[in-house]
Design an enzyme around this catalytic site. Structure first.
Site, PDB file in Angstrom:
ATOM      1  N   VAL A  77     -50.063 -40.182 -19.609  1.00 33.85           N
ATOM      2  CA  VAL A  77     -49.408 -40.578 -18.261  1.00 33.85           C
ATOM      3  C   VAL A  77     -48.000 -41.103 -18.905  1.00 33.85           C
ATOM      4  CG1 VAL A  77     -49.394 -41.990 -16.221  1.00 33.85           C
ATOM      5  CG2 VAL A  77     -51.563 -40.781 -17.017  1.00 33.85           C
ATOM      6  N   CYS A  78     -47.204 -40.378 -18.339  1.00 31.36           N
ATOM      7  CA  CYS A  78     -45.600 -41.035 -18.704  1.00 31.36           C
ATOM      8  C   CYS A  78     -45.422 -42.484 -18.062  1.00 31.36           C
ATOM      9  CB  CYS A  78     -44.521 -39.918 -18.266  1.00 31.36           C
ATOM     10  SG  CYS A  78     -43.071 -40.867 -18.699  1.00 31.36           S
TER      11      CYS A  78
END
Lengths: 130, 124
Positions: A77-78
């Protein structure tokens, strides 16, 4: 073939998140390898621990977590996108003095470099957008 | 893939106008990440994406960072292969010299060829 899936759509707001999961399931069923799942922009909401859809609707974050766990996948997940939108793991919640962490296990916060690295090492990158 | 290609050929395809959603910024952030990791990053602005390149933007009333500041950083990161779609500029009445960056303007056919050449395309 080795695939990387980049997911930009949030559950409930966009159909692309579910399409991505269905595509991922089909890839595995066909014997392909998923090198990485990368959740960017609104896609970070697919890692939400607190999303609570009604009983007669699917819980996409829960289904993603199960899928990731079943197949031991790398789900990134960024971190910048997640922080902005309010999905934090334990480490970030502590760092920013938040009362609660709300990211599911089996997802990992990291930078955009992971998306680039995944592209370099994959045969195909498929984007699931709006 | 050939043995003498050291870095992946990655195209960031920008099709969205800035400020209405995060897509424009997300694209440039991805491009910069690619440059940091020594990849061969090219940018293509098509459709409403060309609006990102307009000069003299002022986004302060939107409580947003001006995307021109981010775009100006591209060359510092070694990203100078930037394409725009001629028909998109024409439809919006934008002359190529009115853009904030120097770009190579492509016909739709040339755009198709460019997309064909890429190893991977990130669409925003």
């Amino acid at each position: 073939m080795k695939f990387t899936l980049a997911i930009y759509g949030a559950p409930a707001s966009s159909q692309s998140a579910y399409t991505a999961l269905q595509f991922a399931r089909a890839l595995v069923a066909q014997g392909h390898t998923i090198y990485r799942l990368f959740f960017y922009a609104d896609g970070i909401h697919n890692s939400s621990l607190l999303a609570t859809p009604p009983q007669d609707e699917i819980n996409l974050p829960e289904q993603w977590q199960q899928f990731i766990s079943d197949h031991q996948l790398d789900a990134v997940v960024c971190i910048a996108a997640a922080l902005r939108r309010g999905v934090l793991d334990q480490t970030e919640a502590a760092r920013y003095d938040k009362p609660v962490a709300n990211m599911r296990d089996n997802f990992e916060l990291s930078g955009l470099g992971q998306l680039i690295e995944a592209a370099v090492n994959s045969d195909r990158v498929i984007t699931f957008g709006n | 893939m050939t043995d003498n290609a050291p870095a992946a050929s990655l195209l960031i395809h920008c099709t969205t106008a800035p400020y209405g959603n995060s897509r424009a910024r997300d694209a440039i952030d991805a491009a910069l990440a690619g440059a940091v990791f020594d990849q061969n990053i090219q940018l293509l602005f098509s459709g409403d994406g060309v609006l990102q390149l307009l000069n003299n933007q002022n986004s302060s009333a939107l409580a947003q960072k001006n995307i021109q500041n981010l775009l100006s950083v591209l060359t510092i990161y070694g990203i100078d292969t930037i394409y725009t779609q001629h028909s998109a500029l024409q439809q919006r009445g934008i002359p190529a010299h009115a853009l904030t960056l120097a770009t190579t303007v492509l016909s739709d056919d040339e755009m198709g060829q460019l997309l064909d050449q890429q190893q991977h395309i990130f669409s925003f």
